[in-house]
Design a protein around this motif. Structure first.
Motif, PDB file in Angstrom:
ATOM      1  N   UNK A 223     -12.110  46.768  -2.021  1.00 30.64           N
ATOM      2  CA  UNK A 223     -11.358  46.050  -3.044  1.00 30.64           C
ATOM      3  C   UNK A 223     -11.610  44.548  -2.977  1.00 30.64           C
ATOM      4  N   UNK A 224     -11.445  43.899  -4.113  1.00 29.31           N
ATOM      5  CA  UNK A 224     -11.401  42.443  -4.135  1.00 29.31           C
ATOM      6  C   UNK A 224     -10.444  42.008  -5.235  1.00 29.31           C
ATOM      7  N   UNK A 225      -9.880  40.806  -5.049  1.00 24.32           N
ATOM      8  CA  UNK A 225      -8.816  40.320  -5.918  1.00 24.32           C
ATOM      9  C   UNK A 225      -9.050  38.873  -6.322  1.00 24.32           C
ATOM     10  N   UNK A 226      -8.522  38.531  -7.482  1.00 23.40           N
ATOM     11  CA  UNK A 226      -8.472  37.124  -7.857  1.00 23.40           C
ATOM     12  C   UNK A 226      -7.520  36.405  -6.900  1.00 23.40           C
ATOM     13  N   UNK A 227      -7.827  35.164  -6.600  1.00 25.09           N
ATOM     14  CA  UNK A 227      -6.985  34.411  -5.666  1.00 25.09           C
ATOM     15  C   UNK A 227      -5.535  34.355  -6.127  1.00 25.09           C
ATOM     16  N   UNK A 228      -5.333  34.316  -7.430  1.00 19.14           N
ATOM     17  CA  UNK A 228      -3.981  34.162  -7.976  1.00 19.14           C
ATOM     18  C   UNK A 228      -3.090  35.380  -7.756  1.00 19.14           C
ATOM     19  N   UNK A 229      -3.693  36.531  -7.404  1.00 20.85           N
ATOM     20  CA  UNK A 229      -2.882  37.746  -7.245  1.00 20.85           C
ATOM     21  C   UNK A 229      -2.940  38.304  -5.825  1.00 20.85           C
ATOM     22  N   UNK A 230      -3.749  37.712  -4.971  1.00 27.28           N
ATOM     23  CA  UNK A 230      -3.851  38.213  -3.596  1.00 27.28           C
ATOM     24  C   UNK A 230      -2.484  38.244  -2.937  1.00 27.28           C
ATOM     25  N   UNK A 231      -2.242  39.290  -2.184  1.00 25.99           N
ATOM     26  CA  UNK A 231      -0.992  39.524  -1.439  1.00 25.99           C
ATOM     27  C   UNK A 231       0.157  39.954  -2.348  1.00 25.99           C
ATOM     28  N   UNK A 232      -0.075  39.980  -3.657  1.00 26.11           N
ATOM     29  CA  UNK A 232       0.978  40.443  -4.571  1.00 26.11           C
ATOM     30  C   UNK A 232       0.585  41.736  -5.286  1.00 26.11           C
ATOM     31  N   UNK A 233      -0.707  41.877  -5.594  1.00 24.92           N
ATOM     32  CA  UNK A 233      -1.195  43.040  -6.324  1.00 24.92           C
ATOM     33  C   UNK A 233      -2.019  43.927  -5.396  1.00 24.92           C
ATOM     34  N   UNK A 234      -1.981  45.229  -5.662  1.00 27.51           N
ATOM     35  CA  UNK A 234      -2.791  46.176  -4.904  1.00 27.51           C
ATOM     36  C   UNK A 234      -3.440  47.162  -5.868  1.00 27.51           C
ATOM     37  N   UNK A 235      -4.755  47.263  -5.781  1.00 29.08           N
ATOM     38  CA  UNK A 235      -5.487  48.227  -6.590  1.00 29.08           C
ATOM     39  C   UNK A 235      -5.821  49.429  -5.722  1.00 29.08           C
ATOM     40  N   UNK A 236      -5.724  50.623  -6.304  1.00 29.70           N
ATOM     41  CA  UNK A 236      -6.054  51.843  -5.579  1.00 29.70           C
ATOM     42  C   UNK A 236      -6.605  52.861  -6.574  1.00 29.70           C
ATOM     43  N   UNK A 237      -7.242  53.880  -6.033  1.00 30.34           N
ATOM     44  CA  UNK A 237      -7.797  54.904  -6.910  1.00 30.34           C
ATOM     45  C   UNK A 237      -7.578  56.278  -6.307  1.00 30.34           C
ATOM     46  N   UNK A 238      -7.376  57.249  -7.185  1.00 31.95           N
ATOM     47  CA  UNK A 238      -7.254  58.645  -6.812  1.00 31.95           C
ATOM     48  C   UNK A 238      -8.354  59.386  -7.571  1.00 31.95           C
ATOM     49  N   UNK A 239      -9.459  59.632  -6.895  1.00 35.12           N
ATOM     50  CA  UNK A 239     -10.598  60.250  -7.577  1.00 35.12           C
ATOM     51  C   UNK A 239     -10.282  61.677  -8.026  1.00 35.12           C
ATOM     52  N   UNK A 240      -9.410  62.364  -7.310  1.00 34.02           N
ATOM     53  CA  UNK A 240      -9.046  63.727  -7.702  1.00 34.02           C
ATOM     54  C   UNK A 240      -8.325  63.744  -9.052  1.00 34.02           C
TER      55      UNK A 240
END
Length: 114
Positions: A57-74
């Protein structure tokens, strides 16, 4: 071919949370990096977060520590958990997939306001 459908947007007070979902159809989902972009009124679309097929994962500096991206391939779904929301997070959030070309969803509106 990939089709992306976002959901989960809405109106939330500053400091609140929302979880966005991006449901994808198409066999390439599992091998495609998926990203969330947002566009505020009068501004250019900007990258918010990105996740590779392997979960990096990578994030914009403005959202780091506040947003979390995840994926469920199933489930062919990518999520964006947004915490400690600020008024400047307001905008239309778009899901993006890339496989030889960019694919976009229709967007979901997020409004952070008291």
């Amino acid at each position: 071919q990939v089709q992306l459908v976002e959901s989960g947007g809405g109106l939330v007070q500053p400091g609140g949370s929302l979880r966005l979902s991006c449901a994808a159809s198409g066999s390439i989902f599992k091998i495609s990096p998926i990203a969330w972009y947002r566009q505020a009124p009068g501004k250019e679309r900007e990258l918010v977060a990105r996740i590779t097929s392997g979960g990096i994962t990578n994030y914009a500096d403005s959202v780091k520590a506040r947003f979390t991206i995840s994926r469920d391939n199933a489930k062919s779904t990518v999520y964006l958990q947004m915490n400690s929301l600020k008024p400047e997070d307001t905008g239309v959030y778009y899901c993006n997939a890339f496989f030889n070309r960019h694919y976009w969803g229709q967007g979901t509106q997020v409004t952070v306001s008291s």
